[in-house]
Write an enzyme that holds these catalytic residues in place. Structure first.
Site, PDB file in Angstrom:
ATOM      1  N   ASN A 135     -10.454  -4.648   2.476  1.00 40.32           N
ATOM      2  CA  ASN A 135      -9.474  -5.570   1.890  1.00 40.32           C
ATOM      3  C   ASN A 135      -8.780  -4.979   0.672  1.00 40.32           C
ATOM      4  O   ASN A 135      -9.347  -5.005  -0.415  1.00 40.32           O
ATOM      5  CB  ASN A 135     -10.163  -6.887   1.532  1.00 40.32           C
ATOM      6  CG  ASN A 135     -10.481  -7.693   2.766  1.00 40.32           C
ATOM      7  OD1 ASN A 135     -11.146  -7.198   3.690  1.00 40.32           O
ATOM      8  ND2 ASN A 135     -10.000  -8.917   2.826  1.00 40.32           N
ATOM      9  N   ILE A 193       0.842  -1.206   0.000  1.00 43.81           N
ATOM     10  CA  ILE A 193       0.000   0.000   0.000  1.00 43.81           C
ATOM     11  C   ILE A 193       0.869   1.244   0.000  1.00 43.81           C
ATOM     12  O   ILE A 193       0.631   2.199  -0.748  1.00 43.81           O
ATOM     13  CB  ILE A 193      -0.965  -0.015   1.209  1.00 43.81           C
ATOM     14  CG1 ILE A 193      -1.828  -1.272   1.170  1.00 43.81           C
ATOM     15  CG2 ILE A 193      -1.831   1.243   1.218  1.00 43.81           C
ATOM     16  CD1 ILE A 193      -2.610  -1.545   2.428  1.00 43.81           C
ATOM     17  N   LYS A 202       1.250  -7.291   9.346  1.00 46.46           N
ATOM     18  CA  LYS A 202      -0.181  -7.195   9.027  1.00 46.46           C
ATOM     19  C   LYS A 202      -0.876  -8.546   8.803  1.00 46.46           C
ATOM     20  O   LYS A 202      -1.988  -8.582   8.278  1.00 46.46           O
ATOM     21  CB  LYS A 202      -0.362  -6.341   7.779  1.00 46.46           C
ATOM     22  CG  LYS A 202       0.257  -6.957   6.552  1.00 46.46           C
ATOM     23  CD  LYS A 202      -0.278  -6.333   5.284  1.00 46.46           C
ATOM     24  CE  LYS A 202       0.235  -7.076   4.076  1.00 46.46           C
ATOM     25  NZ  LYS A 202      -0.373  -6.602   2.829  1.00 46.46           N
ATOM     26  N   ASP A 247      12.004   2.362   5.504  1.00 49.85           N
ATOM     27  CA  ASP A 247      11.508   0.989   5.392  1.00 49.85           C
ATOM     28  C   ASP A 247      12.654   0.052   5.800  1.00 49.85           C
ATOM     29  O   ASP A 247      13.797   0.257   5.382  1.00 49.85           O
ATOM     30  CB  ASP A 247      11.083   0.692   3.930  1.00 49.85           C
ATOM     31  CG  ASP A 247      10.156  -0.519   3.830  1.00 49.85           C
ATOM     32  OD1 ASP A 247       9.038  -0.362   3.317  1.00 49.85           O
ATOM     33  OD2 ASP A 247      10.559  -1.613   4.292  1.00 49.85           O
ATOM     34  N   TYR A 294      -2.830  -9.111  15.939  1.00 44.75           N
ATOM     35  CA  TYR A 294      -2.767  -8.059  14.905  1.00 44.75           C
ATOM     36  C   TYR A 294      -3.882  -7.035  15.129  1.00 44.75           C
ATOM     37  O   TYR A 294      -3.624  -5.832  15.219  1.00 44.75           O
ATOM     38  CB  TYR A 294      -2.906  -8.675  13.508  1.00 44.75           C
ATOM     39  CG  TYR A 294      -3.195  -7.635  12.444  1.00 44.75           C
ATOM     40  CD1 TYR A 294      -4.474  -7.467  11.932  1.00 44.75           C
ATOM     41  CD2 TYR A 294      -2.187  -6.803  11.968  1.00 44.75           C
ATOM     42  CE1 TYR A 294      -4.737  -6.496  10.980  1.00 44.75           C
ATOM     43  CE2 TYR A 294      -2.439  -5.836  11.015  1.00 44.75           C
ATOM     44  CZ  TYR A 294      -3.728  -5.690  10.527  1.00 44.75           C
ATOM     45  OH  TYR A 294      -3.997  -4.722   9.576  1.00 44.75           O
ATOM     46  N   LYS A 312      -3.796  -2.861  16.353  1.00 42.01           N
ATOM     47  CA  LYS A 312      -4.439  -1.742  15.639  1.00 42.01           C
ATOM     48  C   LYS A 312      -5.375  -0.995  16.589  1.00 42.01           C
ATOM     49  O   LYS A 312      -5.456   0.230  16.572  1.00 42.01           O
ATOM     50  CB  LYS A 312      -5.200  -2.244  14.407  1.00 42.01           C
ATOM     51  CG  LYS A 312      -4.300  -2.736  13.287  1.00 42.01           C
ATOM     52  CD  LYS A 312      -3.363  -1.636  12.785  1.00 42.01           C
ATOM     53  CE  LYS A 312      -2.461  -2.104  11.672  1.00 42.01           C
ATOM     54  NZ  LYS A 312      -1.518  -1.047  11.222  1.00 42.01           N
ATOM     55  N   SER A 353      -7.337  -0.701  10.404  1.00 36.97           N
ATOM     56  CA  SER A 353      -7.903  -1.871   9.737  1.00 36.97           C
ATOM     57  C   SER A 353      -9.317  -2.147  10.217  1.00 36.97           C
ATOM     58  O   SER A 353      -9.657  -1.893  11.371  1.00 36.97           O
ATOM     59  CB  SER A 353      -7.021  -3.088  10.049  1.00 36.97           C
ATOM     60  OG  SER A 353      -7.688  -4.277   9.706  1.00 36.97           O
ATOM     61  N   ASN A 377       9.403  -6.664   4.893  1.00 36.81           N
ATOM     62  CA  ASN A 377       8.367  -7.243   4.040  1.00 36.81           C
ATOM     63  C   ASN A 377       8.256  -6.462   2.737  1.00 36.81           C
ATOM     64  O   ASN A 377       7.172  -6.213   2.217  1.00 36.81           O
ATOM     65  CB  ASN A 377       7.007  -7.247   4.764  1.00 36.81           C
ATOM     66  CG  ASN A 377       5.995  -8.143   4.038  1.00 36.81           C
ATOM     67  OD1 ASN A 377       6.385  -9.062   3.307  1.00 36.81           O
ATOM     68  ND2 ASN A 377       4.720  -7.847   4.200  1.00 36.81           N
TER      69      ASN A 377
END
Ligand code: WQD
Length: 338
Positions: free
Chosen positions: A180, A13, A86, A32, A151, A155, A126, A36
């Site tokens: 999603n 994203i 995530k 970063d 997870y 959040k 999320s 991942n």
């Protein structure tokens, strides 16, 4: 806003948001830690935008590394925080990783932002924060239930932490609760690229279609839904990226210090509908079998996007079929398939 820090900006994203920010004329700096993501994503960003944003390999769990970064880079108008783990399933097996990355990392980032006058903060949240909703579609005032995974808990904690700092320090923050995210940039030059076996449905579908994976398993078709498979709100990642631009613009003029928005299409589709749509729009067979349910899955989740439409002046434009076509184009480009 002109100069934006994007944490996790080489991820799925994050990279799509970086492209939109650059194309809107913003200066972008990425941190970063490549846990991942691949550095080569920068090449895709540059091919699309003809700009190569600065990137530093910073692990937000490392306060010293974060502090050194801010010694070199100042004057950010805002931060968009994607850098987090995530996967629902992975978090159940490895909660320490999730609390370190998603909670300690967030606290370190907030501390650094406050010390360096970064006062606008967009948090990647999320729909999992809701747990099993009582009502559908899901609105932002839907009661928050106990999280069904570490997870989801991270959040929920992240939102609470940021709300506290918005009150104590005036940090202006927006939580974007994604449904999603699926699909890829229309150029086919960036897309979803999980480092290991995909956890999420669409990359599993495209890797099976590409012959990288042998077979897809549908995790249960005995749910209380029309075709028995779970229903989700699949939002194109480019629409999701646009929502971040809209949120930044909103933050600049908003008097509110802490707001939450559901970012989804408002349309639910089942797993079997998605698989059949993929085969229909691409003409490619996806071998699958129906297996056991996956622990933690909920039967039906889809958004009421009305608040984002009204206050952010944002609405999704691309449908699931377009997302599947774009995801397949990316998979073929990445694998060198004609
Ligand atoms: C979707 C459906 C599976 C894989 C994700 C993210 C989460 C959050 C919400 C942003 C489910 C089924 C999957 C497979 C399958 N997004 N499935 N076979 O669980 O809704 O959560 O979106 O924060 O972070 O993880 O997405 O793609 O894993 O699953 O049948 O091989 O597909 O059971 O019904 P999920 P998903």
């Amino acid at each position: 806003m002109d100069k934006i820090l994007v944490t996790g900006g080489l991820g799925y994203i994050g990279s799509h948001v970086v492209v939109e920010l650059l194309e809107k004329g913003n200066q972008v700096v990425i941190i970063d830690d490549l846990s991942n993501a691949y550095e080569s994503v920068l090449d895709g960003i540059q091919k699309i935008t003809d700009k190569r944003p600065l990137w530093e390999n910073v692990d937000i769990k490392d306060k010293t590394s974060l502090s050194s970064f801010f010694d070199k880079h100042q004057g950010f108008d805002g931060v968009i925080h994607f850098a987090a783990s995530k996967s629902v399933g992975e978090s159940v097996a490895n909660p320490m990783l999730y609390y370190q990355n998603n909670v300690v990392g967030l606290l370190n980032l907030i501390d650094a932002c406050l010390k360096n006058n970064v006062n606008n903060f967009i948090f990647s949240s999320s729909c999992t924060v809701y747990g099993k909703p009582d009502n559908l579609p899901i609105s932002e005032d839907e009661p928050i239930k106990p999280a069904s995974s570490p997870y989801g808990a991270t959040k929920q904690m992240g939102e609470q932490i940021l709300e506290d700092f918005s009150k104590s320090h005036g940090l202006k923050t927006i939580f974007l609760r994604y449904f999603n995210p699926v699909g890829a940039h229309s150029s086919g030059l960036i897309g979803e690229l999980p480092i290991n076996t995909p956890q999420n449905l669409v990359p599993f579908v495209t890797q099976t279609a590409a012959g990288v994976l042998e077979k897809l398993t549908v995790f249960g078709d005995d749910y209380d839904t029309p075709d028995g498979s779970c229903i989700r709100d699949y939002i194109h990642v480019q629409d999701l990226a646009d929502a971040h631009i809209a949120a930044l613009n909103y933050l600049e003029s908003s008097k509110e210090t802490c707001e939450v928005f559901n970012i989804g299409t408002g349309q639910g589709n089942s797993v079997l509908e998605l698989i059949n749509s993929f085969m229909e729009v691409t003409g490619v067979e996806v071998p699958y079998e129906v297996g056991e349910r996956r622990a933690g899955d909920l039967p039906e989740l889809y958004a009421n996007p009305e608040k984002a439409i009204r206050k952010l002046n944002w609405k999704s434009k691309l449908d699931m079929k377009q997302a599947l076509l774009d995801a397949w184009r990316w998979e073929k480009n990445y694998r060198g398939i004609k």
